[in-house]
Design a protein around this motif. Structure first.
Motif, mmCIF file in Angstrom:
data_model
loop_
_atom_site.group_PDB
_atom_site.id
_atom_site.type_symbol
_atom_site.label_atom_id
_atom_site.label_comp_id
_atom_site.label_asym_id
_atom_site.label_seq_id
_atom_site.Cartn_x
_atom_site.Cartn_y
_atom_site.Cartn_z
ATOM 1 N N GLY A 261 33.131 43.540 39.983
ATOM 2 C CA GLY A 261 34.171 44.501 40.302
ATOM 3 C C GLY A 261 34.126 44.994 41.738
ATOM 4 N N ARG A 262 33.378 44.315 42.593
ATOM 5 C CA ARG A 262 33.334 44.689 44.014
ATOM 6 C C ARG A 262 34.512 44.063 44.731
ATOM 7 N NH1 ARG A 262 27.473 42.821 45.659
ATOM 8 N NH2 ARG A 262 28.339 41.025 44.611
ATOM 9 N N PHE A 263 35.021 44.767 45.754
ATOM 10 C CA PHE A 263 36.171 44.306 46.518
ATOM 11 C C PHE A 263 35.727 43.787 47.875
ATOM 12 C CE2 PHE A 263 39.143 45.882 43.541
ATOM 13 C CZ PHE A 263 38.680 47.099 43.089
ATOM 14 N N PHE A 264 36.349 42.680 48.295
ATOM 15 C CA PHE A 264 36.132 42.114 49.617
ATOM 16 C C PHE A 264 37.497 41.882 50.248
ATOM 17 C CE2 PHE A 264 31.640 41.135 49.361
ATOM 18 C CZ PHE A 264 31.415 41.113 47.994
ATOM 19 N N ILE A 265 37.689 42.369 51.459
ATOM 20 C CA ILE A 265 38.920 42.113 52.195
ATOM 21 C C ILE A 265 38.554 41.133 53.288
ATOM 22 C CG2 ILE A 265 40.750 43.105 53.582
ATOM 23 C CD1 ILE A 265 40.284 45.706 52.061
ATOM 24 N N GLY A 266 39.043 39.909 53.155
ATOM 25 C CA GLY A 266 38.578 38.845 54.048
ATOM 26 C C GLY A 266 37.125 38.557 53.705
ATOM 27 N N SER A 267 36.226 38.763 54.657
ATOM 28 C CA SER A 267 34.797 38.577 54.388
ATOM 29 C C SER A 267 34.044 39.892 54.387
ATOM 30 C CB SER A 267 34.198 37.637 55.441
ATOM 31 O OG SER A 267 34.360 38.205 56.727
ATOM 32 N N ASN A 268 34.765 41.021 54.542
ATOM 33 C CA ASN A 268 34.131 42.343 54.593
ATOM 34 C C ASN A 268 34.193 43.015 53.239
ATOM 35 O OD1 ASN A 268 33.825 41.959 57.376
ATOM 36 N ND2 ASN A 268 35.852 42.802 57.770
ATOM 37 N N GLU A 269 33.042 43.565 52.814
ATOM 38 C CA GLU A 269 32.981 44.238 51.528
ATOM 39 C C GLU A 269 33.416 45.690 51.670
ATOM 40 O OE1 GLU A 269 29.159 44.207 49.685
ATOM 41 O OE2 GLU A 269 29.857 45.266 47.914
ATOM 42 N N VAL A 270 34.200 46.161 50.686
ATOM 43 C CA VAL A 270 34.553 47.575 50.612
ATOM 44 C C VAL A 270 33.405 48.258 49.889
ATOM 45 C CG1 VAL A 270 36.236 49.242 49.744
ATOM 46 C CG2 VAL A 270 36.994 46.996 50.521
ATOM 47 N N ASP B 243 37.739 37.056 40.164
ATOM 48 C CA ASP B 243 36.881 36.247 39.314
ATOM 49 C C ASP B 243 37.376 36.356 37.878
ATOM 50 O OD1 ASP B 243 33.508 35.411 39.516
ATOM 51 O OD2 ASP B 243 34.591 35.447 37.621
ATOM 52 N N ALA B 244 37.301 35.269 37.133
ATOM 53 C CA ALA B 244 37.776 35.273 35.747
ATOM 54 C C ALA B 244 36.975 36.227 34.878
ATOM 55 C CB ALA B 244 37.708 33.857 35.164
ATOM 56 N N ARG B 245 35.733 36.491 35.268
ATOM 57 C CA ARG B 245 34.881 37.402 34.501
ATOM 58 C C ARG B 245 34.995 38.840 34.980
ATOM 59 N NH1 ARG B 245 29.933 34.010 36.196
ATOM 60 N NH2 ARG B 245 31.219 34.293 38.017
ATOM 61 N N ALA B 246 35.814 39.087 36.006
ATOM 62 C CA ALA B 246 35.964 40.440 36.549
ATOM 63 C C ALA B 246 36.683 41.335 35.551
ATOM 64 C CB ALA B 246 36.722 40.409 37.866
ATOM 65 N N ASP B 247 36.378 42.618 35.637
ATOM 66 C CA ASP B 247 37.027 43.606 34.798
ATOM 67 C C ASP B 247 38.510 43.678 35.166
ATOM 68 O OD1 ASP B 247 37.306 45.649 32.944
ATOM 69 O OD2 ASP B 247 36.770 47.206 34.389
ATOM 70 N N THR B 248 39.359 43.785 34.168
ATOM 71 C CA THR B 248 40.792 43.850 34.414
ATOM 72 C C THR B 248 41.150 45.085 35.233
ATOM 73 O OG1 THR B 248 41.136 42.766 32.291
ATOM 74 C CG2 THR B 248 43.046 43.799 33.292
ATOM 75 N N GLN B 249 40.411 46.155 35.052
ATOM 76 C CA GLN B 249 40.693 47.392 35.786
ATOM 77 C C GLN B 249 40.514 47.192 37.286
ATOM 78 O OE1 GLN B 249 41.981 50.300 34.589
ATOM 79 N NE2 GLN B 249 42.199 50.718 36.764
ATOM 80 N N ALA B 250 39.564 46.371 37.712
ATOM 81 C CA ALA B 250 39.373 46.115 39.135
ATOM 82 C C ALA B 250 40.579 45.395 39.712
ATOM 83 C CB ALA B 250 38.099 45.301 39.357
ATOM 84 N N LEU B 251 41.120 44.433 38.983
ATOM 85 C CA LEU B 251 42.315 43.724 39.436
ATOM 86 C C LEU B 251 43.510 44.661 39.502
ATOM 87 C CD1 LEU B 251 43.785 41.094 40.176
ATOM 88 C CD2 LEU B 251 44.115 40.717 37.739
ATOM 89 N N ILE B 252 43.669 45.515 38.503
ATOM 90 C CA ILE B 252 44.773 46.476 38.481
ATOM 91 C C ILE B 252 44.617 47.476 39.625
ATOM 92 C CG2 ILE B 252 45.870 48.307 37.133
ATOM 93 C CD1 ILE B 252 46.406 45.466 36.131
ATOM 94 N N THR B 253 43.400 47.894 39.932
ATOM 95 C CA THR B 253 43.166 48.811 41.047
ATOM 96 C C THR B 253 43.593 48.182 42.360
ATOM 97 O OG1 THR B 253 41.321 49.833 39.864
ATOM 98 C CG2 THR B 253 41.405 50.178 42.236
ATOM 99 N N ALA B 254 43.265 46.911 42.559
ATOM 100 C CA ALA B 254 43.657 46.218 43.786
ATOM 101 C C ALA B 254 45.173 46.087 43.870
ATOM 102 C CB ALA B 254 42.995 44.844 43.846
#
Length: 140
Positions: A69-78, A107-118
């Protein structure tokens, strides 16, 4: 002794007139309800130009969401996983260009909430050209 009227028995026949009527009604219904391309009704001539400037396609902004559930913008981690931090990081990287295409790779195993947050952070910033990256299913 066989008693009979001497008449030949009637053979059953199929009446095709009603079948033709039904098929004709179906054809008329399909012709009437079919949507036509409205652009073909407009006959316009586009203006011409002497210079041939090509529009450069903007490099898409890539947002990665890993399995944790970690976010990366380009190659930089938020660093923080909340929507406010993600929104600030996206605004910092994208600048004022809200027409830039965005690709979300989760990622297919990522939490759906992380995708919705993005997706929600992108929507709040005004991005409209958002796509989610997928891979085709492997065929045997």
């Amino acid at each position: 002794m066989k008693l009979g009227s001497g008449r030949v028995p009637d053979e059953p026949e199929i009446n095709l007139v009603s079948l033709i009527d039904v098929v004709f009604c179906l054809i008329i219904f399909l012709v009437v309800t079919t949507t036509f391309d409205h652009r073909s009704a407009l006959k316009i001539v586009l203006p011409t130009t002497q210079s041939s400037a090509e529009v450069e396609a903007a490099e898409p902004l890539t947002i990665l969401v890993d399995a944790d559930g970690r976010f990366f913008i380009g190659s930089n981690e938020v660093l923080k996983r909340d929507a406010t931090s993600l929104r600030e990081a996206i605004a910092r990287v994208a600048g004022s260009d809200r027409e830039r295409p965005v690709v979300v790779r989760a990622d297919a195993r990522a939490d759906t909430q992380a995708l919705i947050t993005a997706m929600d952070a992108l929507g709040q910033l005004g991005f409209t050209r958002i796509s989610i990256a997928t891979t085709p299913e492997a065929r045997p």
